[in-house]
Design a protein around this motif. Sequence first.
Motif, PDB file in Angstrom:
ATOM      1  N   CYS A  60       4.049   2.300  -2.013  1.00 34.66           N
ATOM      2  CA  CYS A  60       3.300   1.524  -1.025  1.00 34.66           C
ATOM      3  C   CYS A  60       3.775   1.875   0.373  1.00 34.66           C
ATOM      4  O   CYS A  60       4.946   2.205   0.573  1.00 34.66           O
ATOM      5  CB  CYS A  60       3.506   0.031  -1.269  1.00 34.66           C
ATOM      6  SG  CYS A  60       2.823  -0.543  -2.824  1.00 34.66           S
TER       7      CYS A  60
ATOM      8  N   ASN B  46       2.904  -0.771   6.010  1.00 32.26           N
ATOM      9  CA  ASN B  46       2.018  -1.408   6.989  1.00 32.26           C
ATOM     10  C   ASN B  46       1.986  -2.923   6.780  1.00 32.26           C
ATOM     11  O   ASN B  46       2.109  -3.415   5.673  1.00 32.26           O
ATOM     12  CB  ASN B  46       0.606  -0.815   6.942  1.00 32.26           C
ATOM     13  CG  ASN B  46      -0.144  -1.184   5.683  1.00 32.26           C
ATOM     14  OD1 ASN B  46       0.401  -1.116   4.586  1.00 32.26           O
ATOM     15  ND2 ASN B  46      -1.387  -1.553   5.822  1.00 32.26           N
ATOM     16  N   HIS B  47       1.848  -3.635   7.883  1.00 28.86           N
ATOM     17  CA  HIS B  47       1.851  -5.100   7.832  1.00 28.86           C
ATOM     18  C   HIS B  47       0.415  -5.605   7.948  1.00 28.86           C
ATOM     19  O   HIS B  47      -0.161  -5.645   9.039  1.00 28.86           O
ATOM     20  CB  HIS B  47       2.724  -5.674   8.952  1.00 28.86           C
ATOM     21  CG  HIS B  47       2.908  -7.151   8.862  1.00 28.86           C
ATOM     22  ND1 HIS B  47       3.693  -7.734   7.898  1.00 28.86           N
ATOM     23  CD2 HIS B  47       2.397  -8.156   9.590  1.00 28.86           C
ATOM     24  CE1 HIS B  47       3.654  -9.047   8.052  1.00 28.86           C
ATOM     25  NE2 HIS B  47       2.878  -9.331   9.073  1.00 28.86           N
ATOM     26  N   ALA B  48      -0.157  -5.941   6.801  1.00 26.11           N
ATOM     27  CA  ALA B  48      -1.507  -6.509   6.728  1.00 26.11           C
ATOM     28  C   ALA B  48      -1.441  -7.598   5.664  1.00 26.11           C
ATOM     29  O   ALA B  48      -1.843  -7.399   4.524  1.00 26.11           O
ATOM     30  CB  ALA B  48      -2.519  -5.431   6.353  1.00 26.11           C
TER      31      ALA B  48
ATOM     32  N   ASP C 119       3.299  -8.416   2.299  1.00 29.08           N
ATOM     33  CA  ASP C 119       3.039  -7.635   3.508  1.00 29.08           C
ATOM     34  C   ASP C 119       1.730  -6.867   3.452  1.00 29.08           C
ATOM     35  O   ASP C 119       1.107  -6.632   4.475  1.00 29.08           O
ATOM     36  CB  ASP C 119       4.175  -6.651   3.788  1.00 29.08           C
ATOM     37  CG  ASP C 119       5.330  -7.305   4.521  1.00 29.08           C
ATOM     38  OD1 ASP C 119       5.177  -8.450   4.984  1.00 29.08           O
ATOM     39  OD2 ASP C 119       6.379  -6.660   4.646  1.00 29.08           O
ATOM     40  N   ASN C 120       1.307  -6.456   2.260  1.00 28.80           N
ATOM     41  CA  ASN C 120       0.031  -5.757   2.124  1.00 28.80           C
ATOM     42  C   ASN C 120      -0.448  -5.812   0.671  1.00 28.80           C
ATOM     43  O   ASN C 120       0.286  -6.239  -0.226  1.00 28.80           O
ATOM     44  CB  ASN C 120       0.113  -4.311   2.641  1.00 28.80           C
ATOM     45  CG  ASN C 120       1.174  -3.496   1.958  1.00 28.80           C
ATOM     46  OD1 ASN C 120       1.225  -3.428   0.733  1.00 28.80           O
ATOM     47  ND2 ASN C 120       2.023  -2.848   2.748  1.00 28.80           N
TER      48      ASN C 120
ATOM     49  N   CYS D 236      -1.056  -3.452  -1.486  1.00 30.06           N
ATOM     50  CA  CYS D 236      -0.322  -2.571  -2.396  1.00 30.06           C
ATOM     51  C   CYS D 236       0.933  -3.241  -2.939  1.00 30.06           C
ATOM     52  O   CYS D 236       1.224  -3.168  -4.129  1.00 30.06           O
ATOM     53  CB  CYS D 236       0.026  -1.269  -1.683  1.00 30.06           C
ATOM     54  SG  CYS D 236       0.906  -0.078  -2.720  1.00 30.06           S
TER      55      CYS D 236
ATOM     56  N   GLN E  90      -7.252 -12.579   2.190  1.00 29.47           N
ATOM     57  CA  GLN E  90      -6.589 -11.838   3.265  1.00 29.47           C
ATOM     58  C   GLN E  90      -5.859 -12.822   4.172  1.00 29.47           C
ATOM     59  O   GLN E  90      -6.321 -13.920   4.410  1.00 29.47           O
ATOM     60  CB  GLN E  90      -7.617 -11.052   4.090  1.00 29.47           C
ATOM     61  CG  GLN E  90      -8.355  -9.987   3.312  1.00 29.47           C
ATOM     62  CD  GLN E  90      -7.474  -8.822   2.920  1.00 29.47           C
ATOM     63  OE1 GLN E  90      -6.580  -8.424   3.655  1.00 29.47           O
ATOM     64  NE2 GLN E  90      -7.708  -8.280   1.736  1.00 29.47           N
TER      65      GLN E  90
END
Length: 102
Positions: free
Chosen positions: A29, A32-34, A45-46, A48, A60
């Motif tokens: 993974c 990224n921070h989403a 954090d995401n 994945c 989300q």
Amino acid sequence: MERGPVFLCVVIFFVGLGDAVLRDLPAPCTANHAPVCGENGQTYDNVCLARSVGIGIAYQGKCNCACPKVKMPVCGYNGITYDNACLAKCDLVSFTPGACSL
């Protein structure tokens, strides 16, 4: 007692499976921070990272986090001062006691 042939068979077995084993491993993974809220009520954090531990996505964004309105500041590793430890934990941020220094 001779052990050479058994060891050789084991090594050949694993070497022969090398490509197949690598193809079956999950892709790593990204960092990224989403943020997403997992079906278990935890924020990841995401997507994945949630799926990598077998958790489905509820929606989300961060999960709703009920924290007390107590003012006991902590400094998050991200440099943000949180009003209390609960709020930092909701953001999945490690912290130290006290406000961050400027």
